[in-house]
Scaffold this active site. Structure first.
Site, PDB file in Angstrom:
ATOM      1  N   SER A 142     -20.048 -29.497  42.198  1.00  0.00           N
ATOM      2  CA  SER A 142     -18.691 -29.554  41.624  1.00  0.00           C
ATOM      3  C   SER A 142     -18.726 -30.527  40.456  1.00  0.00           C
ATOM      4  O   SER A 142     -19.556 -31.444  40.425  1.00  0.00           O
ATOM      5  CB  SER A 142     -17.715 -30.079  42.687  1.00  0.00           C
ATOM      6  OG  SER A 142     -16.485 -30.449  42.100  1.00  0.00           O
ATOM      7  N   TYR A 156     -15.004 -35.779  49.625  1.00  0.00           N
ATOM      8  CA  TYR A 156     -15.488 -34.563  48.939  1.00  0.00           C
ATOM      9  C   TYR A 156     -16.392 -34.944  47.760  1.00  0.00           C
ATOM     10  O   TYR A 156     -17.496 -34.408  47.605  1.00  0.00           O
ATOM     11  CB  TYR A 156     -14.291 -33.741  48.456  1.00  0.00           C
ATOM     12  CG  TYR A 156     -14.664 -32.471  47.721  1.00  0.00           C
ATOM     13  CD1 TYR A 156     -14.895 -31.281  48.412  1.00  0.00           C
ATOM     14  CD2 TYR A 156     -14.781 -32.452  46.331  1.00  0.00           C
ATOM     15  CE1 TYR A 156     -15.238 -30.109  47.729  1.00  0.00           C
ATOM     16  CE2 TYR A 156     -15.117 -31.291  45.644  1.00  0.00           C
ATOM     17  CZ  TYR A 156     -15.343 -30.119  46.347  1.00  0.00           C
ATOM     18  OH  TYR A 156     -15.676 -28.970  45.668  1.00  0.00           O
TER      19      TYR A 156
HETATM   20  N1  NAD Z   1     -12.464 -23.745  43.630  1.00  0.00           N
HETATM   21  C1  NAD Z   1     -12.829 -24.769  42.880  1.00  0.00           C
HETATM   22  O1  NAD Z   1     -12.088 -25.210  41.974  1.00  0.00           O
HETATM   23  C2  NAD Z   1     -14.158 -25.426  43.107  1.00  0.00           C
HETATM   24  C3  NAD Z   1     -14.543 -26.436  42.218  1.00  0.00           C
HETATM   25  C4  NAD Z   1     -15.765 -27.058  42.384  1.00  0.00           C
HETATM   26  C5  NAD Z   1     -16.601 -26.673  43.412  1.00  0.00           C
HETATM   27  N2  NAD Z   1     -16.218 -25.706  44.274  1.00  0.00           N
HETATM   28  C6  NAD Z   1     -17.140 -25.360  45.350  1.00  0.00           C
HETATM   29  O2  NAD Z   1     -17.357 -23.968  45.376  1.00  0.00           O
HETATM   30  C7  NAD Z   1     -17.669 -23.571  46.716  1.00  0.00           C
HETATM   31  C8  NAD Z   1     -16.758 -22.430  47.112  1.00  0.00           C
HETATM   32  O3  NAD Z   1     -15.407 -22.882  47.050  1.00  0.00           O
HETATM   33  P1  NAD Z   1     -14.168 -21.893  46.964  1.00  0.00           P
HETATM   34  O4  NAD Z   1     -13.348 -22.325  45.820  1.00  0.00           O
HETATM   35  O5  NAD Z   1     -14.626 -20.491  47.063  1.00  0.00           O
HETATM   36  O6  NAD Z   1     -13.387 -22.316  48.286  1.00  0.00           O
HETATM   37  P2  NAD Z   1     -12.696 -21.419  49.397  1.00  0.00           P
HETATM   38  O7  NAD Z   1     -11.883 -22.370  50.194  1.00  0.00           O
HETATM   39  O8  NAD Z   1     -12.049 -20.241  48.781  1.00  0.00           O
HETATM   40  O9  NAD Z   1     -13.935 -20.926  50.253  1.00  0.00           O
HETATM   41  C9  NAD Z   1     -14.655 -21.778  51.089  1.00  0.00           C
HETATM   42  C10 NAD Z   1     -15.257 -20.927  52.178  1.00  0.00           C
HETATM   43  O10 NAD Z   1     -16.002 -21.794  53.030  1.00  0.00           O
HETATM   44  C11 NAD Z   1     -15.729 -21.430  54.367  1.00  0.00           C
HETATM   45  N3  NAD Z   1     -15.919 -22.565  55.256  1.00  0.00           N
HETATM   46  C12 NAD Z   1     -15.115 -23.647  55.428  1.00  0.00           C
HETATM   47  N4  NAD Z   1     -15.613 -24.436  56.387  1.00  0.00           N
HETATM   48  C13 NAD Z   1     -16.745 -23.841  56.830  1.00  0.00           C
HETATM   49  C14 NAD Z   1     -17.697 -24.167  57.813  1.00  0.00           C
HETATM   50  N5  NAD Z   1     -17.571 -25.253  58.581  1.00  0.00           N
HETATM   51  N6  NAD Z   1     -18.733 -23.331  57.992  1.00  0.00           N
HETATM   52  C15 NAD Z   1     -18.854 -22.203  57.252  1.00  0.00           C
HETATM   53  N7  NAD Z   1     -17.970 -21.835  56.319  1.00  0.00           N
HETATM   54  C16 NAD Z   1     -16.932 -22.652  56.107  1.00  0.00           C
HETATM   55  C17 NAD Z   1     -14.282 -20.957  54.367  1.00  0.00           C
HETATM   56  O11 NAD Z   1     -14.016 -20.130  55.499  1.00  0.00           O
HETATM   57  C18 NAD Z   1     -14.209 -20.231  53.041  1.00  0.00           C
HETATM   58  O12 NAD Z   1     -14.528 -18.859  53.196  1.00  0.00           O
HETATM   59  C19 NAD Z   1     -17.504 -24.823  47.566  1.00  0.00           C
HETATM   60  O13 NAD Z   1     -18.770 -25.408  47.759  1.00  0.00           O
HETATM   61  C20 NAD Z   1     -16.629 -25.709  46.719  1.00  0.00           C
HETATM   62  O14 NAD Z   1     -16.792 -27.072  47.032  1.00  0.00           O
HETATM   63  C21 NAD Z   1     -15.015 -25.073  44.139  1.00  0.00           C
END
Ligand code: NAD
Length: 249
Positions: A142, A156
């Site tokens: 991130s 986080y």
């Molecule tokens: N959306 C953003 O702005 C953003 C920014 C930077 C980084 N990220 C990173 O991108 C990745 C995906 O994020 P996203 O935006 O798709 O989030 P999201 O919340 O849409 O998806 C996260 C997924 O992880 C799953 N999850 C949660 N806890 C879990 C566990 N204990 N075991 C297995 N699965 C689990 C959830 O069920 C969900 O399907 C993450 O690593 C997040 O930190 C996202």
């Protein structure tokens, strides 16, 4: 090059039901990969798998808790049983919980570390013996790992900083057989940040030169590139997918 490069390649993707994870799944499926979709949300990941591949020959859903090492064992075993080996590991599962640091409990800290950082270790460590030479690991950290996180997300930010250091160290150890790289998204419009964007969306947009938030597909394209041979000399690096909100190295 990418168009053919991922044909029949075998991928383990965690967090596969999420906004970014499901976009990565669609991208890799379109490029012809075979994929194990692992997620805590079994119902959603099963639905995604059957929508991508009703025959269940190329896409396999797995119920999986990233914080549980036994679930990593099971996901890897399922992948090897279904497809024989692994080419690419993409640990995208994470949580993003809001908690002021002054009142953050040990359990809250540990839960975020267990899913966001320990989970990356568990799935990568167990995959290693099955990854074919030429394979890759692509993590999803991130912008928070590079510039610090928004307030009330210290756990986080720390977990993602850990992922970044993990990648750089592991890349040295596994190269040249396995390339390890990272994608660091900025603000991507997914369920993870829905609440945050309601509160601070305008503030984030004002520091994003692209003038909009990113999509999961834009993250998926960067991941696919890093997994492909088009990125054959890219090792231990990060691709920032953030619309210019952070321009550091
Ligand atoms: N959306 C953003 O702005 C953003 C920014 C930077 C980084 N990220 C990173 O991108 C990745 C995906 O994020 P996203 O935006 O798709 O989030 P999201 O919340 O849409 O998806 C996260 C997924 O992880 C799953 N999850 C949660 N806890 C879990 C566990 N204990 N075991 C297995 N699965 C689990 C959830 O069920 C969900 O399907 C993450 O690593 C997040 O930190 C996202």
């Amino acid at each position: 090059m990418i168009e053919n490069g991922l044909l029949d390649q075998v991928v383990i993707l965690t967090g596969a039901a999420g906004g970014i994870g499901s976009a990565i799944a669609r991208t890799f499926h379109r490029l012809g990969a075979r994929i194990v979709l692992a997620d805590y949300d079994e119902q959603s990941v099963t639905k995604l798998a059957s929508s991508l591949d009703p025959t269940a020959e190329r896409v396999v859903p797995v119920a999986y808790d990233a914080s549980n090492p036994s679930d990593a064992d099971a996901a890897v075993a399922r992948c090897v049983a279904s497809f024989g080996h692994i080419d690419h590991v993409i640990p995208a599962a994470a949580i993003f919980e809001e908690q002021p640091f002054a009142t953050m409990t040990d359990a809250q800290w540990r839960r975020t570390m267990a899913i966001n950082l320990d989970g990356v270790f568990y799935i990568c460590r167990r995959s290693i013996p099955h990854i074919r030479p030429g394979g890759t690991i692509v993590t999803i950290a991130s912008s928070a790992a590079h510039e610090g996180c928004s307030p009330e997300h210290v756990h986080y930010g720390a977990s993602k900083g850990g992922v970044l250091a993990f990648v750089k160290s592991l890349a040295r150890e596994l190269s040249p057989n396995i390339r390890v790289n990272n994608v660091s998204p900025g603000t991507i419009d997914t369920p993870m940040v829905t609440e945050l964007l309601k509160q601070r969306g305008d503030q984030f947009l004002s520091v994003t030169p692209a003038g909009r938030f990113g999509t999961g597909e834009e993250v998926g394209d960067a991941v696919a590139f890093l997994c492909s041979d088009a990125a054959s000399y890219i090792v231990g690096q990060t691709i920032h997918v953030n619309g210019g909100s952070y321009m550091g190295g």
